[in-house]
Design a protein around this motif. Sequence first.
Motif, PDB file in Angstrom:
ATOM      1  N   PRO A 166       0.796  -1.239   0.000  1.00 23.76           N
ATOM      2  CA  PRO A 166       0.000   0.000   0.000  1.00 23.76           C
ATOM      3  C   PRO A 166       0.823   1.280   0.000  1.00 23.76           C
ATOM      4  O   PRO A 166       0.352   2.330   0.437  1.00 23.76           O
ATOM      5  N   THR A 167       2.053   1.221  -0.504  1.00 21.31           N
ATOM      6  CA  THR A 167       2.969   2.350  -0.311  1.00 21.31           C
ATOM      7  C   THR A 167       2.678   3.573  -1.189  1.00 21.31           C
ATOM      8  O   THR A 167       3.316   4.606  -1.006  1.00 21.31           O
ATOM      9  N   ALA A 168       1.718   3.469  -2.118  1.00 22.58           N
ATOM     10  CA  ALA A 168       1.375   4.664  -2.910  1.00 22.58           C
ATOM     11  C   ALA A 168       0.544   5.648  -2.087  1.00 22.58           C
ATOM     12  O   ALA A 168       0.345   6.790  -2.506  1.00 22.58           O
ATOM     13  N   THR A 169       0.062   5.186  -0.912  1.00 19.35           N
ATOM     14  CA  THR A 169      -0.838   6.049  -0.134  1.00 19.35           C
ATOM     15  C   THR A 169      -0.468   6.051   1.357  1.00 19.35           C
ATOM     16  O   THR A 169      -1.211   5.517   2.185  1.00 19.35           O
ATOM     17  N   PRO A 170       0.664   6.669   1.706  1.00 18.23           N
ATOM     18  CA  PRO A 170       0.974   6.780   3.138  1.00 18.23           C
ATOM     19  C   PRO A 170      -0.128   7.567   3.859  1.00 18.23           C
ATOM     20  O   PRO A 170      -0.554   8.619   3.383  1.00 18.23           O
ATOM     21  N   PRO A 171      -0.613   7.051   5.006  1.00 17.82           N
ATOM     22  CA  PRO A 171      -1.766   7.679   5.666  1.00 17.82           C
ATOM     23  C   PRO A 171      -1.422   9.000   6.356  1.00 17.82           C
ATOM     24  O   PRO A 171      -0.254   9.323   6.561  1.00 17.82           O
ATOM     25  N   LYS A 172      -2.476   9.681   6.722  1.00 14.78           N
ATOM     26  CA  LYS A 172      -2.341  11.036   7.269  1.00 14.78           C
ATOM     27  C   LYS A 172      -1.479  11.065   8.528  1.00 14.78           C
ATOM     28  O   LYS A 172      -0.629  11.947   8.688  1.00 14.78           O
ATOM     29  N   TRP A 173      -1.693  10.114   9.429  1.00 16.18           N
ATOM     30  CA  TRP A 173      -0.921  10.147  10.682  1.00 16.18           C
ATOM     31  C   TRP A 173       0.580  10.049  10.414  1.00 16.18           C
ATOM     32  O   TRP A 173       1.388  10.625  11.128  1.00 16.18           O
ATOM     33  N   LEU A 174       0.921   9.327   9.351  1.00 17.36           N
ATOM     34  CA  LEU A 174       2.340   9.151   9.039  1.00 17.36           C
ATOM     35  C   LEU A 174       2.928  10.451   8.480  1.00 17.36           C
ATOM     36  O   LEU A 174       4.038  10.864   8.843  1.00 17.36           O
ATOM     37  N   ILE A 175       2.164  11.090   7.615  1.00 15.33           N
ATOM     38  CA  ILE A 175       2.647  12.345   7.011  1.00 15.33           C
ATOM     39  C   ILE A 175       2.752  13.434   8.084  1.00 15.33           C
ATOM     40  O   ILE A 175       3.715  14.207   8.115  1.00 15.33           O
ATOM     41  N   ASP A 176       1.757  13.479   8.981  1.00  8.51           N
ATOM     42  CA  ASP A 176       1.797  14.508  10.032  1.00  8.51           C
ATOM     43  C   ASP A 176       3.002  14.315  10.948  1.00  8.51           C
ATOM     44  O   ASP A 176       3.634  15.287  11.370  1.00  8.51           O
ATOM     45  N   ALA A 177       3.317  13.048  11.199  1.00  5.70           N
ATOM     46  CA  ALA A 177       4.458  12.776  12.082  1.00  5.70           C
ATOM     47  C   ALA A 177       5.783  13.034  11.360  1.00  5.70           C
ATOM     48  O   ALA A 177       6.783  13.384  11.992  1.00  5.70           O
ATOM     49  N   HIS A 178       5.788  12.861  10.042  1.00  7.31           N
ATOM     50  CA  HIS A 178       7.061  12.956   9.287  1.00  7.31           C
ATOM     51  C   HIS A 178       6.860  13.717   7.972  1.00  7.31           C
ATOM     52  O   HIS A 178       6.854  13.125   6.891  1.00  7.31           O
ATOM     53  N   PRO A 179       6.711  15.020   8.059  1.00  8.35           N
ATOM     54  CA  PRO A 179       6.486  15.774   6.800  1.00  8.35           C
ATOM     55  C   PRO A 179       7.657  15.654   5.817  1.00  8.35           C
ATOM     56  O   PRO A 179       7.500  15.971   4.637  1.00  8.35           O
ATOM     57  N   ASP A 180       8.801  15.176   6.280  1.00  2.54           N
ATOM     58  CA  ASP A 180       9.937  14.999   5.353  1.00  2.54           C
ATOM     59  C   ASP A 180       9.668  13.881   4.344  1.00  2.54           C
ATOM     60  O   ASP A 180      10.451  13.674   3.423  1.00  2.54           O
ATOM     61  N   ILE A 181       8.559  13.174   4.499  1.00  2.00           N
ATOM     62  CA  ILE A 181       8.186  12.143   3.514  1.00  2.00           C
ATOM     63  C   ILE A 181       7.704  12.790   2.213  1.00  2.00           C
ATOM     64  O   ILE A 181       7.841  12.215   1.134  1.00  2.00           O
ATOM     65  N   LEU A 182       7.165  13.987   2.320  1.00  2.00           N
ATOM     66  CA  LEU A 182       6.499  14.584   1.149  1.00  2.00           C
ATOM     67  C   LEU A 182       7.469  14.899   0.007  1.00  2.00           C
ATOM     68  O   LEU A 182       8.598  15.350   0.235  1.00  2.00           O
ATOM     69  N   ALA A 183       6.978  14.676  -1.199  1.00  2.00           N
ATOM     70  CA  ALA A 183       7.709  15.123  -2.393  1.00  2.00           C
ATOM     71  C   ALA A 183       7.512  16.632  -2.546  1.00  2.00           C
ATOM     72  O   ALA A 183       6.507  17.181  -2.083  1.00  2.00           O
ATOM     73  N   TRP A 184       8.484  17.293  -3.187  1.00  2.00           N
ATOM     74  CA  TRP A 184       8.343  18.724  -3.497  1.00  2.00           C
ATOM     75  C   TRP A 184       8.270  18.887  -5.009  1.00  2.00           C
ATOM     76  O   TRP A 184       8.931  18.163  -5.752  1.00  2.00           O
TER      77      TRP A 184
END
Length: 654
Positions: free
Chosen positions: A77-95
């Motif tokens: 399911p790695t195409a859709t990291p969930p919200k809690w994960l992104i909130d905890a680690h915003p460095d996951i986001l692409a720019w």
Amino acid sequence: MNQNPFLGVCYYPEHWPEDQWAGDAADMASLGLKQVRIGEFAWSRIEPEPGKFDWAWLDRAIHTLGDAELHVMLGTPTATPPKWLIDAHPDILAWDREGRPRKFGSRRHYCFSSETYRREAARIVEAVAARYGNHEAITAWQTDNEYGCHDTVRSYSPEAARAFRTWLEQKYGAVDNLNQAWGTVFWSQEYCSFEQVDLPNLTVTEPNPSHVLDFYRFSSDQVISFNRLQTDIIRKHSPDRDIVHNFMGFFFDFDHFAVSQDLDCVGWDSYPIGFLDVGPFPAEDKARYMRQGFPDIAAFHHDLYRTCGRGRWHVLEQQPGAVNWAPNNPAPLSGMVRLWSLEAVAHGAEAVNYFRWRQAPFAQEQMHAGLKRPDGANAPAYAEAQQTSTELPKLEFIDKDKAAKVGLVFSYDAHWLFEAQQQASGWHYPAIVFEWYATLRRTGLNIDILSPDAAFDDYTVLLVPSLPVLDDALVDKFAKTKAQVLFGPRTGSKTPTLTIPEELAPGPLQSALPLKVTRSESFPDFYRVNGTFAGAEVQGRAWLDHVETELEPLAISDEGGLLYNKDNLYYLTTLPEAPFLGAVTGMLAQNAGVDLTLLPPDLRLRECGGLSFLFNYGPEPVTAPEDIIPKDAALILGDRDMPPAGVCVWKKQQ
Ligand code: GAL
């Protein structure tokens, strides 16, 4: 080749009440489907809170599908990291290229270079693979979903910058080597350390093209290693199952040949009508094929991904009706879903999966058709899938093909190089490759789309629309084949770091084909280079190489020679318009002793496993001429009088 192709479907049990699952599974099985593909976006249901897994629903879903004797392909399911994960680690986001983080709220929001995300992806893949690796219903795995979809290969994040510097250091060793390779003395771009090198976005005017090309290569490598991270984990837990990934159409931002090396079988997602609507096709083609898709779109990708998969490939998502993501979304002509399915099989697909089982009444894709309507009734594609499933067993493939081997050489690296240095507004390398493919396919030949690393020994004709970077070994490989080889302009025009070769273009090819490009020019779309070839008027566009050579040109214009050859090697100095290219490839086929059948514009032919398949992409009926379907042909499906979207299959006379 696989001799028993089958059908399948994409299913999202988490979208539907559990009391529907068993009925859905029974319905799928009765429709003749064998495979069901699930799970690729289900992270928020598998792990609703950090570290708290809810397997019960997925256990029951897999069990229900397995009970109906469906083979389950499970997606990570790695195409859709969930919200809690992104909130905890915003460095996951692409720019994005503008230097802005991309936000949560759709999918594919991660950066391939994020160390945090690699750790988190490994963790969820490990958990899913450990739980289901030996489950008897699971027959295959899919990694992630459509790497690169929504322009996500190239991320301009701080994480990407960090990883890019490491990549450069590994490649160049010392920063002086990088300065030399990129020519950074130009405009005072010299670097004193790798730490100083940034990503090539937001520069005032164009960034250094060598810098851009290296960034594109790095971005592709990040996809390869991210995928390998997953396949290594899955193989550990589920050693005997196939691992696939679903590639996209007209998508070239990473090296699919390289990613495929880590897969057992390749998949791709075929949406011919959506691709026609968004693609740069002429208005008359968009109108004529509005409900069919341009006749070479699906085939081009079948022939590319068959090579990527070393002969093993699936259509993992087949358009079943109107989609939601193109600016306009017409429904297919009645019969097209069956035609696309049979055409995939005719190119050697092991399976065709429809996307999706039931149309979702909510969220982004609520306007996307499925085999079922949102209310559960059958949508138009259902009957076509049913018909296809009764027809597949009638196709008795034999494991032997006598079709002439014709190859089209395609390089992802060449695409990135030309993106970094386009030089002509009409120079779109993938569009050129597609045009060469379509021109060749009008002659009824089976075509393999090959990487420059492929073995060329069995081929009789090789077309190389352009290959800017050559080395001696590759030149030698072309020269030593028995194939007639046609190179397009800009071949051999660059070194591997995107500079001009010392000996000028076509670089090392000059040793086998003695001509030197002394200068090149490019033209706007309205301009044509007019010349003659074999007594006929021909035209080129977009590009013209001026050459020095003792060779006599085979095609000539007032502006210089357009086609030269020595032995089995041919070089075009301009981009040939389709009739010119058709005439040149006709000559090569004749030299190679290959028979051509010029097909009427809407018909396409494919031979596979002792069967011949003919497809009518036109919106009108057509009667197939006897030089295509012989008078006494043993017909298996359809008839020589072909309705719109008609398919005719007959036993090929051996
Ligand atoms: C594909 C994707 C699917 C779905 C589909 C809609 O690109 O893999 O998840 O979004 O498009 O056509």
